[in-house]
Design an enzyme around this catalytic site. Structure first.
Site, short mmCIF file in Angstrom:
data_model
loop_
_atom_site.label_atom_id
_atom_site.label_comp_id
_atom_site.label_asym_id
_atom_site.label_seq_id
_atom_site.Cartn_x
_atom_site.Cartn_y
_atom_site.Cartn_z
N ASP A 1 5.81 -7.28 2.33
CA ASP A 1 4.80 -7.63 1.33
C ASP A 1 5.48 -7.90 -0.02
O ASP A 1 6.24 -7.06 -0.52
CB ASP A 1 3.88 -6.41 1.16
CG ASP A 1 2.42 -6.78 1.01
OD1 ASP A 1 2.11 -7.99 0.97
OD2 ASP A 1 1.61 -5.85 0.95
N GLU B 1 -9.25 -9.74 3.80
CA GLU B 1 -9.57 -8.35 3.43
C GLU B 1 -10.94 -8.23 2.79
O GLU B 1 -11.27 -8.96 1.84
CB GLU B 1 -8.48 -7.79 2.48
CG GLU B 1 -8.80 -6.36 2.06
CD GLU B 1 -7.61 -5.56 1.59
OE1 GLU B 1 -6.49 -6.09 1.51
OE2 GLU B 1 -7.82 -4.36 1.28
N SER C 1 0.84 -1.21 0.00
CA SER C 1 0.00 0.00 0.00
C SER C 1 0.87 1.25 0.00
O SER C 1 0.39 2.34 -0.31
CB SER C 1 -0.92 0.00 1.23
OG SER C 1 -0.19 -0.27 2.40
N GLU D 1 -0.49 -12.30 -1.85
CA GLU D 1 -1.93 -12.32 -2.10
C GLU D 1 -2.33 -13.55 -2.92
O GLU D 1 -1.65 -13.89 -3.89
CB GLU D 1 -2.35 -11.05 -2.87
CG GLU D 1 -2.16 -9.78 -2.08
CD GLU D 1 -2.64 -8.54 -2.82
OE1 GLU D 1 -3.30 -8.66 -3.87
OE2 GLU D 1 -2.35 -7.43 -2.32
O1 KIV Z 1 -0.39 -3.48 1.55
C1 KIV Z 1 -1.09 -3.43 2.57
O2 KIV Z 1 -1.11 -2.44 3.29
C2 KIV Z 1 -1.90 -4.59 2.89
C3 KIV Z 1 -2.84 -4.47 4.05
C4 KIV Z 1 -4.01 -3.66 3.66
C5 KIV Z 1 -3.24 -5.78 4.58
O3 KIV Z 1 -1.83 -5.58 2.24
#
Ligand code: KIV
Length: 259
Positions: free
Chosen positions: A89, A186, A51, A119
């Site tokens: 992530d 989510e 994000s 994901e």
């Molecule tokens: O990238 C992010 O911030 C996320 C969260 C919303 C779980 O994947």
């Protein structure tokens, strides 16, 4: 490989939290000061989320984020975190095969992540299993998947039909089978997240998925009002950082201009 923390202890702590029902507090962070503030406030899980593509780098969505950018921000957060579990992530298209997933995960671990998140559900079970086999813990992420936003034509709530709910339950089970240590749920119907939480042995961390998960996560900027141009409906806001910055800048400008 990094480990600044005792990873088995961190994982045992996650599992304990599921058992004890003490809710996990998770937030995103993208830089040293925010990561350190969250860590010192006792946040359990800090996610260097992709994000950051929107709230830090100004991209339209997360699909523009590169692995290099994630490494850079993970390194910054690593310097600020000494207690929380630090999760990195994996960005869009960096885990398209088990081999690529392992190579990308290793890079985030080298940058300081103790766990990586990706994901997808059943279709990503092979990639999850390959990363786990390397000794790198994985957090799954099912429900609304921001990296699919262009394919899906928007951010859409999941689990509204019984077929969709069933698919989510199957995805959760496939991720558990592949070895995830936790999973993000989510933007899904609350009853479905409760059902998944009941069925899986690992903690579920919800965002826009109701209160029945084992923990909750938010994008930091949504919580603190740090990105005023877009506020998702699912976000809870407890601050006005944008307002604080604007007022401070206006006050400074007045002083400089002698107004
Ligand atoms: O990238 C992010 O911030 C996320 C969260 C919303 C779980 O994947």
């Amino acid at each position: 490989m990094i480990p600044q923390h005792d990873i088995p202890a961190q994982l045992a702590n996650l599992a304990d939290r599921k058992r004890s029902k003490r809710k996990l507090v998770a937030l995103t962070a993208y830089d040293y000061p925010s990561a350190r503030l969250l860590d010192e406030a006792g946040v359990d899980v800090i996610l260097v989320g992709d994000s950051l593509g929107m709230v830090v780098l100004g991209y339209e969505d997360t699909t523009f984020v590169t692995l290099e950018e994630m490494e850079h921000h993970t390194r910054a957060c690593r310097r600020g975190v000494s207690q929380a579990l630090l999760v990195g992530d994996l960005p869009f298209q960096t885990y398209e095969s088990p081999e690529q997933a392992v190579a990308s995960a290793r890079r985030l671990v080298k940058a300081g992540a103790e766990m990586v998140k990706l994901e997808g559900g059943s279709e990503k079970a092979g990639e999850v299993a390959a990363i786990v086999a390397e000794g790198i813990p994985v957090m799954g992420h099912i429900g609304m998947l921001p990296q699919q936003v262009r394919e899906e034509g928007g951010y859409k709530k999941k689990g509204k039909t019984s077929a969709d709910a069933e698919r989510l339950l199957e995805d959760a089970a496939a991720l558990v089978q592949a070895g995830v240590s936790a999973m993000v749920l989510e933007s899904m119907v609350a009853g479905v997240s409760v059902e998944i939480t009941r069925n899986v042995p690992v903690p579920t961390i919800g965002i826009g998925a109701g209160e029945g998960c084992d923990g909750q996560i938010l994008v930091l900027h949504d919580l603190i009002g740090g990105f005023p141009w877009f506020r998702p409906v699912l976000a809870m806001q407890h601050g006005d950082v944008a307002g604080v910055i604007t007022r401070a800048v206006n006050a400074y400008a007045k002083v400089v201009r002698g107004e």
